[in-house]
Motif scaffolding. Structure first.
Motif, PDB file in Angstrom:
ATOM      1  N   MET A   1       0.836  -1.198   0.000  1.00 55.69           N
ATOM      2  CA  MET A   1       0.000   0.000   0.000  1.00 55.69           C
ATOM      3  C   MET A   1       0.879   1.260   0.000  1.00 55.69           C
ATOM      4  N   ALA A   2       0.488   2.236  -0.806  1.00 55.95           N
ATOM      5  CA  ALA A   2       1.307   3.454  -0.884  1.00 55.95           C
ATOM      6  C   ALA A   2       1.271   4.202   0.442  1.00 55.95           C
ATOM      7  N   ASN A   3       2.391   4.884   0.743  1.00 56.20           N
ATOM      8  CA  ASN A   3       2.438   5.688   1.956  1.00 56.20           C
ATOM      9  C   ASN A   3       1.487   6.875   1.843  1.00 56.20           C
ATOM     10  N   VAL A   4       0.743   7.124   2.896  1.00 55.96           N
ATOM     11  CA  VAL A   4      -0.132   8.290   2.911  1.00 55.96           C
ATOM     12  C   VAL A   4       0.648   9.439   3.545  1.00 55.96           C
ATOM     13  N   MET A   5       0.760  10.539   2.796  1.00 52.15           N
ATOM     14  CA  MET A   5       1.540  11.655   3.341  1.00 52.15           C
ATOM     15  C   MET A   5       0.708  12.425   4.364  1.00 52.15           C
ATOM     16  N   THR A   6       1.267  12.594   5.537  1.00 53.46           N
ATOM     17  CA  THR A   6       0.535  13.336   6.561  1.00 53.46           C
ATOM     18  C   THR A   6       1.294  14.585   6.999  1.00 53.46           C
ATOM     19  N   ASP A   7       2.529  14.720   6.539  1.00 51.80           N
ATOM     20  CA  ASP A   7       3.350  15.863   6.915  1.00 51.80           C
ATOM     21  C   ASP A   7       2.896  17.077   6.102  1.00 51.80           C
ATOM     22  N   THR A   8       2.327  18.089   6.766  1.00 50.44           N
ATOM     23  CA  THR A   8       1.791  19.243   6.024  1.00 50.44           C
ATOM     24  C   THR A   8       2.893  20.009   5.295  1.00 50.44           C
ATOM     25  N   HIS A   9       4.111  19.953   5.828  1.00 48.78           N
ATOM     26  CA  HIS A   9       5.202  20.628   5.117  1.00 48.78           C
ATOM     27  C   HIS A   9       5.413  19.965   3.751  1.00 48.78           C
ATOM     28  N   GLU A  10       5.404  18.621   3.753  1.00 55.19           N
ATOM     29  CA  GLU A  10       5.658  17.871   2.516  1.00 55.19           C
ATOM     30  C   GLU A  10       4.515  18.008   1.515  1.00 55.19           C
ATOM     31  N   ILE A  11       3.268  18.038   2.031  1.00 54.46           N
ATOM     32  CA  ILE A  11       2.151  18.018   1.077  1.00 54.46           C
ATOM     33  C   ILE A  11       1.624  19.406   0.708  1.00 54.46           C
ATOM     34  N   ILE A  12       1.932  20.408   1.523  1.00 54.20           N
ATOM     35  CA  ILE A  12       1.412  21.750   1.197  1.00 54.20           C
ATOM     36  C   ILE A  12       2.552  22.753   1.018  1.00 54.20           C
ATOM     37  N   THR A  13       3.330  22.964   2.061  1.00 53.61           N
ATOM     38  CA  THR A  13       4.324  24.043   2.032  1.00 53.61           C
ATOM     39  C   THR A  13       5.392  23.820   0.967  1.00 53.61           C
ATOM     40  N   PRO A  15       5.606  21.818  -1.857  1.00 61.29           N
ATOM     41  CA  PRO A  15       5.222  21.980  -3.270  1.00 61.29           C
ATOM     42  C   PRO A  15       4.926  23.430  -3.630  1.00 61.29           C
ATOM     43  N   LYS A  16       4.277  24.157  -2.706  1.00 56.03           N
ATOM     44  CA  LYS A  16       3.977  25.572  -2.978  1.00 56.03           C
ATOM     45  C   LYS A  16       5.262  26.364  -3.153  1.00 56.03           C
ATOM     46  N   GLU A  17       6.206  26.145  -2.246  1.00 56.27           N
ATOM     47  CA  GLU A  17       7.474  26.884  -2.317  1.00 56.27           C
ATOM     48  C   GLU A  17       8.184  26.609  -3.642  1.00 56.27           C
ATOM     49  N   ILE A  18       8.146  25.333  -4.060  1.00 60.91           N
ATOM     50  CA  ILE A  18       8.826  24.967  -5.314  1.00 60.91           C
ATOM     51  C   ILE A  18       8.142  25.644  -6.504  1.00 60.91           C
ATOM     52  N   VAL A  19       6.807  25.595  -6.522  1.00 58.80           N
ATOM     53  CA  VAL A  19       6.082  26.239  -7.639  1.00 58.80           C
ATOM     54  C   VAL A  19       6.316  27.747  -7.635  1.00 58.80           C
ATOM     55  N   PHE A  20       6.250  28.369  -6.449  1.00 59.79           N
ATOM     56  CA  PHE A  20       6.479  29.819  -6.349  1.00 59.79           C
ATOM     57  C   PHE A  20       7.845  30.171  -6.942  1.00 59.79           C
ATOM     58  N   GLN A  21       8.856  29.410  -6.528  1.00 61.03           N
ATOM     59  CA  GLN A  21      10.212  29.713  -6.979  1.00 61.03           C
ATOM     60  C   GLN A  21      10.351  29.508  -8.492  1.00 61.03           C
ATOM     61  N   ARG A  22       9.767  28.436  -9.001  1.00 62.61           N
ATOM     62  CA  ARG A  22       9.879  28.171 -10.451  1.00 62.61           C
ATOM     63  C   ARG A  22       9.159  29.238 -11.262  1.00 62.61           C
ATOM     64  N   LYS A  23       7.971  29.624 -10.775  1.00 63.34           N
ATOM     65  CA  LYS A  23       7.242  30.695 -11.468  1.00 63.34           C
ATOM     66  C   LYS A  23       8.079  31.969 -11.461  1.00 63.34           C
ATOM     67  N   ALA A  24       8.611  32.300 -10.287  1.00 57.06           N
ATOM     68  CA  ALA A  24       9.387  33.534 -10.142  1.00 57.06           C
ATOM     69  C   ALA A  24      10.600  33.507 -11.076  1.00 57.06           C
TER      70      ALA A  24
END
Ligand code: SF4
Length: 226
Positions: A1-13, A15-24
């Motif tokens: 069974m796949a691991n369920v991500m529960t770390d909010t840093h990993e699942i929200i912060t 990815p957002k930081e990476i997208v923000f930086q790439r867009k910028a």
């Protein structure tokens, strides 16, 4: 069974930081092709510190109306600097004094503002009520610094205008107590919006800067302003 991500840093912060930086990074590359200098700062704190370095001691500094400049703490820092700050937000200032300060701002050494939107291909999209903000952006001040949250990056000019009409303007109208259609519904109703309440008077699309690096865009990797 796949691991369920529960770390909010990993699942929200993260990815957002990476997208923000790439867009910028993408936008910065395109701004530079337009003779507009640009840097990316991950946080408001970093942005404030970088902008501080861009403002020479003793210079006259004017502000375009900007929630970003206030929200980021930039205004407080400016007030403590060795500069002549044309402080339109000074407590107790009269409307006549604001008007005079806005006029003086067109001749300032440094003009600090945000942008309503920045497009993926590096255009600046701004709409103004009185016009002093877009005036300072276009001509006058020797240096123009824009502090822009990544939330204001949009795909196209049309998206930038839509962002102004349906996000920035309604919030500004509420803040300023302007009795406009968008203040009541959250959406623009151009045909039924008139002066003096109307905050949308001039749209300026900056496609390039004749003077190299006169304009510097500081993109901030946080939600900032309207
Ligand atoms: S034109 Fe009027 S209704 Fe439309 S966004 Fe501007 S202030 Fe709001």
């Amino acid at each position: 069974m796949a691991n369920v991500m529960t770390d909010t840093h990993e699942i929200i912060t993260k990815p957002k930081e990476i997208v923000f930086q790439r867009k910028a990074e993408h936008v910065i590359e395109n701004l530079k092709k337009r003779n507009i200098s640009a840097i990316y700062c991950r946080t408001c704190k970093e942005a404030v510190s970088e902008i501080r370095k861009l403002i020479p001691d003793g210079s006259t500094v004017a502000l375009g109306g900007s929630v970003s400049v206030i929200q980021s703490g930039m205004l407080d820092v400016l007030r403590g600097m060795n500069i002549n700050l044309l402080d339109r937000y000074r407590l107790g200032i009269t409307s006549e004094e604001v008007e005079e300060i806005l006029r003086q701002g067109i001749g300032a050494d440094v003009f600090l503002m945000s942008s309503n939107a920045v497009t993926a291909d590096g255009k600046l999209v701004n709409e103004d009520g009185r016009g002093n903000r877009v005036a300072g952006l276009i001509f006058g001040p020797k240096k123009v610094i824009l502090m822009v949250g990544v939330n204001k990056i949009v795909p196209t000019v049309e998206d930038g205008v839509a962002r102004i009409k349906n996000i920035a303007a309604p919030l500004n109208c509420i803040r300023l107590g302007a009795d406009t259609p968008c203040a009541h519904t959250g959406f623009c109703d151009d045909a039924n919006c008139h002066a003096p309440a109307r905050v949308c008077s001039q749209i300026v699309i900056t496609e390039s800067s004749r003077a190299k690096d006169r304009i510097t865009v500081v993109l901030v990797g946080e939600e900032l302003g309207y």
